[in-house]
Write an enzyme that holds these catalytic residues in place. Structure first.
Site, PDB file in Angstrom:
ATOM      1  N   PHE A 114      19.868  61.613  75.854  1.00 33.91           N
ATOM      2  CA  PHE A 114      20.464  60.589  76.720  1.00 33.91           C
ATOM      3  C   PHE A 114      19.493  59.579  77.308  1.00 33.91           C
ATOM      4  CE2 PHE A 114      23.756  63.726  76.447  1.00 33.91           C
ATOM      5  CZ  PHE A 114      24.893  62.949  76.336  1.00 33.91           C
ATOM      6  N   GLY A 137      17.157  56.575  77.229  1.00 34.50           N
ATOM      7  CA  GLY A 137      16.984  55.458  76.314  1.00 34.50           C
ATOM      8  C   GLY A 137      18.334  54.866  75.969  1.00 34.50           C
ATOM      9  N   GLY A 141      21.864  54.279  74.429  1.00 39.41           N
ATOM     10  CA  GLY A 141      22.940  55.140  73.952  1.00 39.41           C
ATOM     11  C   GLY A 141      22.898  56.519  74.563  1.00 39.41           C
ATOM     12  N   HIS A 187      22.820  59.431  84.928  1.00 35.45           N
ATOM     13  CA  HIS A 187      22.584  57.993  85.109  1.00 35.45           C
ATOM     14  C   HIS A 187      23.517  57.182  84.214  1.00 35.45           C
ATOM     15  CE1 HIS A 187      20.132  54.203  84.627  1.00 35.45           C
ATOM     16  NE2 HIS A 187      20.148  54.322  85.942  1.00 35.45           N
ATOM     17  N   ASP A 188      23.676  57.607  82.961  1.00 45.02           N
ATOM     18  CA  ASP A 188      24.615  56.929  82.052  1.00 45.02           C
ATOM     19  C   ASP A 188      26.031  56.972  82.618  1.00 45.02           C
ATOM     20  OD1 ASP A 188      22.499  56.495  80.335  1.00 45.02           O
ATOM     21  OD2 ASP A 188      23.216  57.837  78.752  1.00 45.02           O
ATOM     22  N   ASP A 240      20.222  54.054  89.979  1.00 43.16           N
ATOM     23  CA  ASP A 240      18.806  54.028  89.608  1.00 43.16           C
ATOM     24  C   ASP A 240      17.964  54.892  90.545  1.00 43.16           C
ATOM     25  OD1 ASP A 240      19.554  52.282  87.611  1.00 43.16           O
ATOM     26  OD2 ASP A 240      18.510  50.542  88.431  1.00 43.16           O
TER      27      ASP A 240
END
Length: 122
Positions: free
Chosen positions: A27, A29, A31, A47-48, A89
């Site tokens: 996860f 980076g 995509g 975070h995604d 973040d």
């Protein structure tokens, strides 16, 4: 913005986000698929998911406001959407810091074909 995310990782986790997390696990980076491989990868998964909940602005490019109070990053500003990006973040950077001891180089540039398991929901 992604540039600010890198800055927060440097401030909070005391390491380069691009270098350590730019291509890590399933996860971290661009995509993301499969299952998080360890605690640091889970930071990226969360975070995604956090970015996925942002609807009224662009987490990758929009600039947000934050300050440092007694060494702690505090998200601010009048725009609730940008504040939400900042919180995504900030939480991820704290997560990276708190899981540095379990960071494993074997997940650096981890092949995507090792991330084929069904993803868990956010």
């Amino acid at each position: 913005s992604l540039v600010q995310f890198e800055t927060l990782i440097m401030k909070i986790a005391k390491r380069s986000g691009v270098w350590f997390y730019g291509s890590y696990g399933c996860f971290c980076g661009s995509g993301g698929q499969g299952r998080p491989q360890d605690a640091s990868d889970r930071c990226c998964f969360v975070h995604d998911c956090c970015y996925g909940k942002v609807t009224d602005c662009d987490p990758k490019t929009d600039i947000y406001t934050y300050s440092e109070e007694n060494g702690v990053v505090v998200c601010g500003g009048d725009d609730p959407c940008k504040k939400q990006i900042c919180e995504c973040d900030r939480v991820a950077a704290v997560c990276f810091r708190d899981n540095k001891d379990t960071y494993d180089n074997k997940y650096w540039f981890f092949p995507a074909n090792n991330c084929q398991e069904e993803s868990e929901p956010c």
